[in-house]
Motif scaffolding. Structure first.
Motif, PDB file in Angstrom:
ATOM      1  N   ASN A 288       0.820  -1.218   0.000  1.00 48.96           N
ATOM      2  CA  ASN A 288       0.000   0.000   0.000  1.00 48.96           C
ATOM      3  C   ASN A 288       0.850   1.263   0.000  1.00 48.96           C
ATOM      4  O   ASN A 288       0.386   2.327   0.414  1.00 48.96           O
ATOM      5  CB  ASN A 288      -0.935   0.002   1.216  1.00 48.96           C
ATOM      6  CG  ASN A 288      -0.182  -0.199   2.527  1.00 48.96           C
ATOM      7  OD1 ASN A 288       1.037  -0.160   2.559  1.00 48.96           O
ATOM      8  ND2 ASN A 288      -0.923  -0.418   3.605  1.00 48.96           N
ATOM      9  N   THR A 289       2.077   1.167  -0.459  1.00 49.32           N
ATOM     10  CA  THR A 289       2.992   2.307  -0.384  1.00 49.32           C
ATOM     11  C   THR A 289       3.240   2.965  -1.737  1.00 49.32           C
ATOM     12  O   THR A 289       4.158   3.777  -1.866  1.00 49.32           O
ATOM     13  CB  THR A 289       4.337   1.851   0.216  1.00 49.32           C
ATOM     14  OG1 THR A 289       4.837   0.748  -0.543  1.00 49.32           O
ATOM     15  CG2 THR A 289       4.169   1.431   1.674  1.00 49.32           C
ATOM     16  N   LEU A 290       2.426   2.617  -2.732  1.00 51.15           N
ATOM     17  CA  LEU A 290       2.503   3.244  -4.045  1.00 51.15           C
ATOM     18  C   LEU A 290       1.099   3.559  -4.537  1.00 51.15           C
ATOM     19  O   LEU A 290       0.154   2.801  -4.256  1.00 51.15           O
ATOM     20  CB  LEU A 290       3.160   2.297  -5.059  1.00 51.15           C
ATOM     21  CG  LEU A 290       4.661   2.350  -5.313  1.00 51.15           C
ATOM     22  CD1 LEU A 290       5.001   1.407  -6.452  1.00 51.15           C
ATOM     23  CD2 LEU A 290       5.141   3.754  -5.636  1.00 51.15           C
ATOM     24  N   PRO A 291       0.944   4.637  -5.299  1.00 54.08           N
ATOM     25  CA  PRO A 291      -0.339   4.850  -5.972  1.00 54.08           C
ATOM     26  C   PRO A 291      -0.600   3.715  -6.969  1.00 54.08           C
ATOM     27  O   PRO A 291       0.337   3.154  -7.543  1.00 54.08           O
ATOM     28  CB  PRO A 291      -0.150   6.184  -6.702  1.00 54.08           C
ATOM     29  CG  PRO A 291       1.056   6.813  -6.089  1.00 54.08           C
ATOM     30  CD  PRO A 291       1.914   5.709  -5.582  1.00 54.08           C
ATOM     31  N   GLN A 292      -1.852   3.393  -7.185  1.00 58.12           N
ATOM     32  CA  GLN A 292      -2.192   2.314  -8.119  1.00 58.12           C
ATOM     33  C   GLN A 292      -1.656   2.585  -9.523  1.00 58.12           C
ATOM     34  O   GLN A 292      -1.298   1.646 -10.254  1.00 58.12           O
ATOM     35  CB  GLN A 292      -3.709   2.135  -8.166  1.00 58.12           C
ATOM     36  CG  GLN A 292      -4.293   1.537  -6.894  1.00 58.12           C
ATOM     37  CD  GLN A 292      -3.797   0.124  -6.637  1.00 58.12           C
ATOM     38  OE1 GLN A 292      -3.728  -0.698  -7.547  1.00 58.12           O
ATOM     39  NE2 GLN A 292      -3.439  -0.152  -5.386  1.00 58.12           N
ATOM     40  N   SER A 293      -1.540   3.833  -9.876  1.00 52.65           N
ATOM     41  CA  SER A 293      -1.043   4.169 -11.217  1.00 52.65           C
ATOM     42  C   SER A 293       0.417   3.776 -11.428  1.00 52.65           C
ATOM     43  O   SER A 293       0.878   3.702 -12.565  1.00 52.65           O
ATOM     44  CB  SER A 293      -1.202   5.676 -11.461  1.00 52.65           C
ATOM     45  OG  SER A 293      -0.469   6.421 -10.496  1.00 52.65           O
ATOM     46  N   GLU A 294       1.157   3.515 -10.331  1.00 54.87           N
ATOM     47  CA  GLU A 294       2.570   3.155 -10.441  1.00 54.87           C
ATOM     48  C   GLU A 294       2.830   1.674 -10.178  1.00 54.87           C
ATOM     49  O   GLU A 294       3.985   1.224 -10.218  1.00 54.87           O
ATOM     50  CB  GLU A 294       3.396   4.007  -9.464  1.00 54.87           C
ATOM     51  CG  GLU A 294       3.320   5.502  -9.744  1.00 54.87           C
ATOM     52  CD  GLU A 294       4.136   6.318  -8.748  1.00 54.87           C
ATOM     53  OE1 GLU A 294       5.151   5.784  -8.248  1.00 54.87           O
ATOM     54  OE2 GLU A 294       3.747   7.458  -8.458  1.00 54.87           O
ATOM     55  N   MET A 295       1.748   0.914  -9.899  1.00 53.11           N
ATOM     56  CA  MET A 295       1.915  -0.489  -9.541  1.00 53.11           C
ATOM     57  C   MET A 295       2.520  -1.319 -10.680  1.00 53.11           C
ATOM     58  O   MET A 295       3.352  -2.199 -10.455  1.00 53.11           O
ATOM     59  CB  MET A 295       0.579  -1.094  -9.114  1.00 53.11           C
ATOM     60  CG  MET A 295       0.074  -0.613  -7.771  1.00 53.11           C
ATOM     61  SD  MET A 295       1.184  -1.117  -6.440  1.00 53.11           S
ATOM     62  CE  MET A 295       0.288  -0.457  -5.011  1.00 53.11           C
ATOM     63  N   ALA A 296       2.114  -1.062 -11.906  1.00 57.47           N
ATOM     64  CA  ALA A 296       2.567  -1.879 -13.033  1.00 57.47           C
ATOM     65  C   ALA A 296       4.092  -1.821 -13.167  1.00 57.47           C
ATOM     66  O   ALA A 296       4.748  -2.850 -13.384  1.00 57.47           O
ATOM     67  CB  ALA A 296       1.897  -1.421 -14.322  1.00 57.47           C
ATOM     68  N   TYR A 299       5.713  -3.941 -10.280  1.00 53.41           N
ATOM     69  CA  TYR A 299       5.643  -5.389 -10.458  1.00 53.41           C
ATOM     70  C   TYR A 299       6.539  -5.856 -11.602  1.00 53.41           C
ATOM     71  O   TYR A 299       7.158  -6.928 -11.528  1.00 53.41           O
ATOM     72  CB  TYR A 299       4.199  -5.823 -10.682  1.00 53.41           C
ATOM     73  CG  TYR A 299       3.390  -5.854  -9.404  1.00 53.41           C
ATOM     74  CD1 TYR A 299       3.683  -6.770  -8.403  1.00 53.41           C
ATOM     75  CD2 TYR A 299       2.347  -4.963  -9.193  1.00 53.41           C
ATOM     76  CE1 TYR A 299       2.949  -6.797  -7.231  1.00 53.41           C
ATOM     77  CE2 TYR A 299       1.611  -4.977  -8.020  1.00 53.41           C
ATOM     78  CZ  TYR A 299       1.920  -5.898  -7.034  1.00 53.41           C
ATOM     79  OH  TYR A 299       1.193  -5.923  -5.863  1.00 53.41           O
TER      80      TYR A 299
END
Length: 367
Positions: A288-296, A299
């Motif tokens: 939970n330490t990144l905005p969802q827009s940066e998840m890709a 990973y």
């Protein structure tokens, strides 16, 4: 700023006058028995400055201060205390050998020590610690396959770290703790204690027994230093991201809940060298330490690192047998094991990072 020039070498330095006053090494300012300062920083006048200075000898500087104090400094102390010299020493002083499977197999003879030799010789202990610093992994052979002898061998070299597992621990597939290590399942390459604020510096493992009807259980080790170098070379964007993004980890069982968040790769801010690899897919908590827009991007970067770790050429596989202790740098070397059958019992312990480095420092192996 005070301009200083060494009369013999011609080397020049500009030093901050308050810094110079703060680093007076006389008996009034420094307790020479404890190597601790005798004063608080706020005890010095904020506007303290040099009234007069002169070279008493080519190697000794005498300074008279506006607060009435007089200091004598060795040129070597002032010169060696500058940032540029620290970076140079850190870069040159410790010869680390990054390794993959082929490299470590060529150097395995340098990693083997025997308990009788360690007990008989302080020099052997020094050589073991030097090899551990250089390669991140060593073995102690000729150890009776009991937890008591495991402890004796380890304490010959280091004090042990106490955690909720204890100082010494013995584990098998008996579920004493909520950890995949306490099963017979495959355990992929990882570092321990990612959920601790200060992960163990060293880990030791000793196979006490593996029943005759048992199969599997081969251990494998991966040099995180080599892997991180490869990641930086092949995938620089992934390297940068994994140095920056904080990743949560946790450990939960009855009466225990440990959490810590930090980047997977930690580097020395002065030299850019690897300080710690913190990689454990089993202990990862809710991310939970990144905005969802940066998840890709995250990973994709983590996948690139894990693929390097799983490369067969990176993995040194061997069967730990009764009588041999392996000690490895938990901030550098990843470890894992294949699934197994039969009764298998391991004894082990942790060593704090600070105790490992203190021992290496007092022996003159690192600065």
């Amino acid at each position: 700023m005070l301009q200083l020039t060494h009369s013999k070498t011609g080397k020049s330095l500009e030093v901050d006058e308050f810094w110079l006053r703060d680093h007076c090494r006389c008996g009034e300012c420094l307790n020479t028995e404890t190597n601790q300062r005798r004063y608080d920083l706020v005890d010095l006048p904020v506007d303290v400055h040099v009234m007069k200075h002169n070279w008493q000898t080519p190697e000794q500087l005498v300074v008279e201060w506006s607060d009435g104090h007089c200091s004598t400094y060795d040129w070597a102390f002032i010169y060696d205390s500058q940032l540029e010299q620290l970076i140079s020493r850190r870069t040159k002083s410790t010869a680390l050998t990054p390794w993959n499977r082929s490299v470590v197999l060529q150097n395995e003879r340098h990693l083997r020590f025997t308990l009788p030799a360690l007990v008989a010789s302080d020099e052997q202990v020094k050589q073991l610690i030097a090899a551990l610093v250089r390669y991140g992994i060593v073995f102690i052979d000729d150890v009776a396959a009991t937890p008591t002898m495991t402890e004796l061998a380890l304490r010959r070299c280091f004090p042990l770290m106490k955690t909720f597992f204890g100082e010494m621990w013995t584990f098998s597939d008996k579920r004493d703790h909520a950890d995949t290590a306490y099963t017979q399942l495959y355990l992929g390459s990882h570092t321990d204690n990612t959920y601790f604020c200060d992960a163990a510096g060293l880990q030791a493992l000793h196979c006490i027994e593996h029943s005759a009807d048992g199969t599997g259980g081969e251990n494998f080790f991966v040099d995180g230093l080599h892997v991180v170098h490869e990641l930086c070379r092949r995938f620089p964007d992934a390297y940068e991201l994994l140095c920056r993004v904080p990743v949560p980890a946790e450990y939960i069982e009855q009466d225990e809940h440990h959490c810590h968040t930090a980047p997977i790769i930690r580097i020395d801010p002065l030299t850019g060298a690897l300080l710690q690899l913190r990689l454990n897919v089993y202990d990862r908590a809710v991310f939970n330490t990144l905005p969802q827009s940066e998840m890709a991007n995250f990973y994709a970067s983590l996948r690139q690192l894990l693929q390097l770790v799983r490369d067969e050429e990176q993995q040194w596989q061997l069967k730990l047998v009764p009588g041999s202790i392996v000690i490895f740098d938990n901030w550098r070397v990843l470890h894992g094991r294949h699934a197994y059958t039969g009764r298998r019992t391991m004894s082990g312990a942790y060593v704090q990072r600070t105790d490992f480095q203190s021992k290496a420092r007092t022996l003159g192996i690192i600065e």
